[in-house]
Design a protein around this motif. Structure first.
Motif, PDB file in Angstrom:
ATOM      1  N   THR A 374       0.826  -1.204   0.000  1.00 28.06           N
ATOM      2  CA  THR A 374       0.000   0.000   0.000  1.00 28.06           C
ATOM      3  C   THR A 374       0.862   1.257   0.000  1.00 28.06           C
ATOM      4  O   THR A 374       0.473   2.277  -0.592  1.00 28.06           O
ATOM      5  CB  THR A 374      -0.970   0.007   1.189  1.00 28.06           C
ATOM      6  OG1 THR A 374      -0.242  -0.156   2.417  1.00 28.06           O
ATOM      7  CG2 THR A 374      -2.001  -1.098   1.055  1.00 28.06           C
ATOM      8  N   THR A 375       2.024   1.218   0.636  1.00 29.51           N
ATOM      9  CA  THR A 375       2.927   2.365   0.554  1.00 29.51           C
ATOM     10  C   THR A 375       3.458   2.524  -0.863  1.00 29.51           C
ATOM     11  O   THR A 375       3.427   3.617  -1.444  1.00 29.51           O
ATOM     12  CB  THR A 375       4.099   2.199   1.538  1.00 29.51           C
ATOM     13  OG1 THR A 375       3.604   2.301   2.887  1.00 29.51           O
ATOM     14  CG2 THR A 375       5.162   3.278   1.324  1.00 29.51           C
ATOM     15  N   ALA A 376       3.935   1.443  -1.455  1.00 31.05           N
ATOM     16  CA  ALA A 376       4.538   1.515  -2.791  1.00 31.05           C
ATOM     17  C   ALA A 376       3.510   1.777  -3.882  1.00 31.05           C
ATOM     18  O   ALA A 376       3.854   2.310  -4.941  1.00 31.05           O
ATOM     19  CB  ALA A 376       5.285   0.223  -3.094  1.00 31.05           C
ATOM     20  N   GLY A 377       2.240   1.433  -3.636  1.00 30.23           N
ATOM     21  CA  GLY A 377       1.212   1.603  -4.644  1.00 30.23           C
ATOM     22  C   GLY A 377       0.238   2.716  -4.347  1.00 30.23           C
ATOM     23  O   GLY A 377      -0.747   2.879  -5.063  1.00 30.23           O
ATOM     24  N   ARG A 378       0.532   3.506  -3.311  1.00 30.43           N
ATOM     25  CA  ARG A 378      -0.378   4.596  -2.959  1.00 30.43           C
ATOM     26  C   ARG A 378       0.378   5.888  -2.670  1.00 30.43           C
ATOM     27  O   ARG A 378       0.140   6.912  -3.295  1.00 30.43           O
ATOM     28  CB  ARG A 378      -1.210   4.203  -1.739  1.00 30.43           C
ATOM     29  CG  ARG A 378      -1.969   5.351  -1.096  1.00 30.43           C
ATOM     30  CD  ARG A 378      -2.807   4.898   0.085  1.00 30.43           C
ATOM     31  NE  ARG A 378      -3.419   6.031   0.776  1.00 30.43           N
ATOM     32  CZ  ARG A 378      -4.466   5.929   1.578  1.00 30.43           C
ATOM     33  NH1 ARG A 378      -5.025   4.756   1.789  1.00 30.43           N
ATOM     34  NH2 ARG A 378      -4.957   6.999   2.173  1.00 30.43           N
ATOM     35  N   SER A 379       1.292   5.848  -1.718  1.00 28.60           N
ATOM     36  CA  SER A 379       1.907   7.067  -1.210  1.00 28.60           C
ATOM     37  C   SER A 379       3.233   7.410  -1.866  1.00 28.60           C
ATOM     38  O   SER A 379       3.697   8.539  -1.747  1.00 28.60           O
ATOM     39  CB  SER A 379       2.127   6.930   0.306  1.00 28.60           C
ATOM     40  OG  SER A 379       0.912   6.727   0.982  1.00 28.60           O
ATOM     41  N   VAL A 384       8.016   9.417  -7.089  1.00 24.13           N
ATOM     42  CA  VAL A 384       8.886   8.866  -8.132  1.00 24.13           C
ATOM     43  C   VAL A 384       8.639   9.582  -9.461  1.00 24.13           C
ATOM     44  O   VAL A 384       9.578   9.959 -10.171  1.00 24.13           O
ATOM     45  CB  VAL A 384       8.661   7.349  -8.282  1.00 24.13           C
ATOM     46  CG1 VAL A 384       9.465   6.798  -9.455  1.00 24.13           C
ATOM     47  CG2 VAL A 384       9.035   6.627  -6.993  1.00 24.13           C
ATOM     48  N   ILE A 385       7.373   9.807  -9.788  1.00 20.48           N
ATOM     49  CA  ILE A 385       7.022  10.499 -11.027  1.00 20.48           C
ATOM     50  C   ILE A 385       7.616  11.901 -11.046  1.00 20.48           C
ATOM     51  O   ILE A 385       8.223  12.332 -12.042  1.00 20.48           O
ATOM     52  CB  ILE A 385       5.490  10.548 -11.204  1.00 20.48           C
ATOM     53  CG1 ILE A 385       4.942   9.153 -11.488  1.00 20.48           C
ATOM     54  CG2 ILE A 385       5.091  11.521 -12.315  1.00 20.48           C
ATOM     55  CD1 ILE A 385       3.430   9.059 -11.390  1.00 20.48           C
ATOM     56  N   TRP A 494      13.078  -2.741  -7.080  1.00 17.44           N
ATOM     57  CA  TRP A 494      12.133  -3.800  -7.399  1.00 17.44           C
ATOM     58  C   TRP A 494      10.696  -3.304  -7.258  1.00 17.44           C
ATOM     59  O   TRP A 494       9.858  -3.524  -8.151  1.00 17.44           O
ATOM     60  CB  TRP A 494      12.376  -5.007  -6.486  1.00 17.44           C
ATOM     61  CG  TRP A 494      11.410  -6.126  -6.754  1.00 17.44           C
ATOM     62  CD1 TRP A 494      11.486  -7.038  -7.759  1.00 17.44           C
ATOM     63  CD2 TRP A 494      10.205  -6.422  -6.026  1.00 17.44           C
ATOM     64  NE1 TRP A 494      10.406  -7.901  -7.704  1.00 17.44           N
ATOM     65  CE2 TRP A 494       9.607  -7.538  -6.655  1.00 17.44           C
ATOM     66  CE3 TRP A 494       9.592  -5.857  -4.912  1.00 17.44           C
ATOM     67  CZ2 TRP A 494       8.413  -8.097  -6.190  1.00 17.44           C
ATOM     68  CZ3 TRP A 494       8.400  -6.403  -4.452  1.00 17.44           C
ATOM     69  CH2 TRP A 494       7.823  -7.509  -5.090  1.00 17.44           C
ATOM     70  N   GLU A 495      10.383  -2.630  -6.165  1.00 18.12           N
ATOM     71  CA  GLU A 495       9.024  -2.120  -5.979  1.00 18.12           C
ATOM     72  C   GLU A 495       8.713  -1.016  -6.985  1.00 18.12           C
ATOM     73  O   GLU A 495       7.578  -0.931  -7.491  1.00 18.12           O
ATOM     74  CB  GLU A 495       8.852  -1.599  -4.548  1.00 18.12           C
ATOM     75  CG  GLU A 495       8.736  -2.704  -3.510  1.00 18.12           C
ATOM     76  CD  GLU A 495       8.499  -2.153  -2.128  1.00 18.12           C
ATOM     77  OE1 GLU A 495       7.444  -2.443  -1.535  1.00 18.12           O
ATOM     78  OE2 GLU A 495       9.378  -1.413  -1.621  1.00 18.12           O
ATOM     79  N   ALA A 500       5.393   0.412 -11.633  1.00 14.03           N
ATOM     80  CA  ALA A 500       5.457   1.216 -12.853  1.00 14.03           C
ATOM     81  C   ALA A 500       4.781   0.535 -14.026  1.00 14.03           C
ATOM     82  O   ALA A 500       4.720   1.098 -15.122  1.00 14.03           O
ATOM     83  CB  ALA A 500       6.913   1.519 -13.193  1.00 14.03           C
ATOM     84  N   ARG A 501       4.232  -0.665 -13.814  1.00 16.01           N
ATOM     85  CA  ARG A 501       3.577  -1.390 -14.907  1.00 16.01           C
ATOM     86  C   ARG A 501       2.193  -0.823 -15.231  1.00 16.01           C
ATOM     87  O   ARG A 501       1.567  -1.223 -16.219  1.00 16.01           O
ATOM     88  CB  ARG A 501       3.444  -2.868 -14.546  1.00 16.01           C
ATOM     89  CG  ARG A 501       4.797  -3.543 -14.327  1.00 16.01           C
ATOM     90  CD  ARG A 501       4.637  -5.010 -14.054  1.00 16.01           C
ATOM     91  NE  ARG A 501       5.912  -5.659 -13.766  1.00 16.01           N
ATOM     92  CZ  ARG A 501       6.186  -6.926 -14.052  1.00 16.01           C
ATOM     93  NH1 ARG A 501       5.270  -7.675 -14.640  1.00 16.01           N
ATOM     94  NH2 ARG A 501       7.368  -7.445 -13.740  1.00 16.01           N
TER      95      ARG A 501
END
Length: 509
Positions: A374-379, A384-385, A494-495, A500-501
């Motif tokens: 949830t951190t890597a896919g939300r916050s 990164v962008i 890795w995350e 990024a997919r």
């Protein structure tokens, strides 16, 4: 006393009364009198603006009398009842300075609080500027402004009498920065070295201002702490939210002018027609004040010359998804994917994500995977962008990640808001996760030194900070802030590649 009552009491009472020997500083709005506290001159509650409801702010009339600045001004009205003394008349700022005399030429650090665009206040003890000002010999400024419906209700598409309503809160911040430009030299600050920094929603407000023409030139460095704004709210969605809000109150735009502020706050319970849940308020692509998205399709050209630090914490979602909640306590392999799904802002199959994590980290528990994913896919993706966009543009950029784990609440790890106390040195304030041990003090000194050095030289490197390269592609250099901080290249590759997919969609857009 619990933290909410502490904050309410702190906001309601004056911290100290003015005395005859206290500092008096001339400003464009008249003379203000502060207090002397622990070797600093402190000015709380300096009014920088005023505004009619849903209108752009304006500077107040100068006062012919000396105005006492000895207590925080009101916080913006908001849900939750966390702060006492809320008012729409909330355009006040606070200053901590080692020497309130012109000619000091100290770097200026202006803090913008978090709470998304709906809650929060710099009356929070976590945001107290005394440690930072004293330890780093800088001038610290903290700012309150209008929030939620008062600062971001987009009525322009529904009624031409409110052309600025969707970005009024941003305009408040811009007016505050104009006050800093015009007055901070009298407090010993250098108006040519103004750094803005903000956590969560505060960082998002800064990212937005970096693309607002009205803010150009008002600050010279920027730090965003767990706060990104890749895209702003689109005007169609913002207008739909305004209609949902009005329908909840059974009102027309003009009716809102005569409603008590408490009723307007109640209207925030309206269901958001885009996101569900309570109605979202945030900056709007209104083509007047905000004419393109902050970081889409690339880094806004206006901001490329502004050096910037972007940061996050290693376990962001442990800060707002309670480890003791039923949702987390009863996690198992059968329900993990289902419970992760609503928290993600990158649309990938949750069961597939769980399988990837289990294959990569076979000894991790469901809870650990839940918080990591949830951190890597939300916050994290927004940061990164933004960092990658600035790197592609050749803009001077540095990135950090707080890895320091909470010693007082171990299950929180390194949660959202952890870096506030570290950056201000308010380790013992209510709401801090850091504790006051040696590890926390070392991590705090590292972040304080980096931020103050950045304000001073436009480069965070210096005494007490491990060598920290600029963020460039493909290395993605990152400072890992801990009791023993170190720099690493692309430490979560890795995350990053996993999420990024699929595209990241900024909530509220």
């Amino acid at each position: 006393m619990d933290r909410r009552r502490f904050l309410a009491a702190a906001a309601a009472l004056p911290l100290v009364a003015a005395t005859a020997g206290d500092p008096v500083v001339p400003t464009t709005l008249g003379r203000v009198r502060g207090t002397r506290e622990g070797g600093l001159a402190v000015f709380r509650g300096i009014q920088y603006g005023g505004a009619d409801r849903f209108q752009a702010p304006r500077a107040p009339w100068p006062s012919k009398e000396v105005v006492d600045a000895v207590r925080f001004g009101p916080s913006s009205p908001q849900r939750g009842g966390r702060y006492a003394g809320t008012s729409e008349d909330c355009l006040y700022l606070n200053v901590w300075t080692p020497d309130p005399r012109a000619g000091g030429r100290r770097p200026v650090m202006v803090y913008i609080h978090g709470g998304a665009y709906s809650t929060g206040s710099v009356a929070d003890p976590l945001n107290d500027g005394r440690h930072l000002a004293a330890a780093e010999d800088v001038v610290v400024v903290t700012v309150n402004h209008r929030l939620n419906v008062f600062g971001y209700l987009y009525l322009a598409a529904l009624d031409p009498r409110f052309p600025d309503s969707g970005n009024a809160g941003q305009l408040d911040l811009i007016l505050a920065l104009k006050w800093v430009r015009d007055n901070i030299a009298a407090f010993g600050g250098d108006p040519s070295r103004v750094l803005v920094f903000g956590q969560s929603g505060g960082g998002a407000k800064i990212a937005t201002m970096m693309g607002m023409p009205a803010a150009a030139g008002l600050f010279h460095r920027a730090v965003t702490m767990s706060g990104q704004q890749v895209t702003a709210s689109g005007p169609i969605n913002a207008a739909a939210r305004a209609r949902a809000y009005l329908a909840y109150l059974k009102a027309r735009p003009i009716d809102l002018l005569s409603m008590p502020q408490e009723r307007l706050v109640e209207g925030l319970a309206a269901t958001d027609p885009v996101l569900g849940g309570g109605v979202y308020m945030g900056p709007v692509l209104d083509m007047k004040w905000l004419t393109r998205h902050p970081f889409w399709p690339d880094a806004n050209p206006q901001s490329k010359a502004v050096p910037m630090i972007l940061g996050n914490t290693r376990d962001e979602t442990r800060g707002f998804i309670d480890p003791d909640s039923e949702k987390v306590r009863t996690l198992d392999w059968d329900n993990l994917a289902e419970r992760m799904a609503p928290e993600l802002r990158v649309d990938l199959p949750p069961d597939w994500l769980v399988a990837q994590y289990r294959r990569r980290f076979p000894d991790w528990s469901p809870e650990r995977i839940f918080y990591a994913a949830t951190t890597a896919g939300r916050s994290w993706p927004g940061q990164v962008i933004e960092a990658d966009a600035r790197a592609r543009a050749g803009a001077p950029t540095w990135v950090y990640q707080v890895d320091f784990q909470s010693p007082t609440q171990p299950r929180r790890g390194a949660p959202h808001t952890m870096d506030i106390a570290l950056a201000f040195g308010t380790l013992d304030a209510p709401g801090s996760f850091t504790g006051t041990g040696e590890g926390a003090r070392i991590a705090s000194r590292t972040l304080m030194s980096a931020f103050a050095g950045f304000a001073r030289r436009a480069d965070p490197n210096g005494a007490g900070v491990p060598h920290w390269d600029q963020y460039r592609l493909p290395q993605r250099a990152t400072l890992l802030v801990d009791a023993a901080s170190r720099a690493a290249d692309d430490p979560r590759r890795w995350e990053r590649e996993l999420f990024a997919r699929a595209p990241y969609i900024q909530p509220g857009s």
